[in-house]
Write a protein that holds these residues in place. Structure first.
Motif: not given
Length: 315
Positions: A201-202, A209, A292, A289, A284, A205-206
């Motif tokens: 998840t992280q 971005e 995302v 999430m 996240v 997400k990044r």
């Protein structure tokens, strides 16, 4: 024909898992190479003989005989479909506006009076065990498959999703402005590691971005489990390990200088050191999430292995 042969060989090759040589082990036999080139329309009078094909492949670093250590121990049901999808995406990336990248982290490098590979250069006094090592660095590499440019980041903290994405930001900042303007789409090949897989998840997400920050579409292509050595950046790790094998990396600066003097396709890499401290286990929340996930266009047949991220529209 040479270009067609290298593309064919690369699609069947993997780095020596021990990193002790710079050879690429391949499942492609000389007979099969000739057969596939003939199928691409090359006439028999320009194709080499079987022995000639073997010599050409061996001369360019491809070992034809099967090696047991290079044989993946396991397969998942989707393995063949994943490789077929990677090859198809590569064929679709012939446009100059597409940049093909390969990224991965290497095993942690211990800093100190340690031998590498049981050997030292010019000094026979070295520790053969790494017990009590106080300083370690995790190398992360991103290589442009077409130009051969290599960017290495050495992290002194944990190997995390944030370290990987921050290294991608550092790589992007190093790109020439005209190159950034030319590219509309970036394809990234990665292995199925816990810090960067299609369910982390992280990391996702990044990555969303990052796509918004650079304003480019990003396609993530993953190799199946137990097949990470097929990732092109692994060849760079093989070169680095062979380059500094026998050297005592007694301090951080020595490690960085050795990395700077290696070459990949005749070019020295860009080498950076990260002192950022990263927290492990960052995730996240489920509701966050969902936003995302709405940005991810997953391949319906291979949802974990092929993900497209489009940048958000800027007002």
């Amino acid at each position: 024909m040479a270009q067609a042969l290298w593309e064919l060989a690369e699609s069947h090759a993997q780095q020596d898992p021990t990193f002790r040589t710079t050879l690429s082990f391949t499942r492609l036999t000389a007979d099969e190479a000739i057969k596939q080139l003939r199928a691409q329309g090359f006439a028999d009078d320009v194709l080499p003989s079987r022995s000639g094909m073997s010599e050409v492949l061996n001369r360019n670093g491809y070992r034809l005989r099967p090696v047991l250590k290079a044989k993946p121990q396991k397969k998942v049901p989707e393995t063949d479909a994943i490789f077929a999808n990677v090859r198809e995406r590569d064929r679709d990336c012939q446009d100059e506006a597409v940049m093909r990248l390969s990224m991965d982290c290497k095993a942690t490098v211990n800093i100190g009076d340690y031998s590498r590979g049981g050997k030292t250069r010019g000094d026979h006094r070295a520790a053969d065990h790494d017990m009590g090592c106080e300083e370690k660095h995790t190398p992360f590499g991103v290589v442009n498959e077409d130009s051969g440019s290599l960017h290495l980041s050495f992290g002194s903290s944990a190997k995390t999703s944030d370290f990987i994405i921050d290294s991608l930001y550092a790589w992007w900042e190093r790109q020439a402005p005209e190159e950034c303007a030319r590219v509309t789409h970036i394809q990234i090949k990665a292995d199925n590691g816990p810090e960067s897989n299609g369910r982390r998840t992280q990391f996702l997400k990044r990555m969303v971005e990052f796509a918004d920050h650079i304003g480019k579409s990003i396609r993530l292509l993953y190799y199946p489990p137990y097949h990470s050595k097929y990732n092109p950046v692994e060849r760079c790790w093989g070169i680095l390990e062979k380059h500094w094998n026998g050297a005592k990396l007694t301090d951080t600066q020595t490690m960085l200088e050795w990395a700077k003097t290696m070459t990949w396709k005749g070019v020295h890499p860009v080498v950076e050191l990260s002192r950022t401290v990263y927290e492990k286990g960052v995730t996240v929340a489920k509701n966050a999430m969902q936003a995302v996930e709405s940005r991810l266009e997953r391949n319906p047949l291979l949802p974990k292995w092929d993900i497209l991220i489009r940048p958000a529209c800027r007002v």
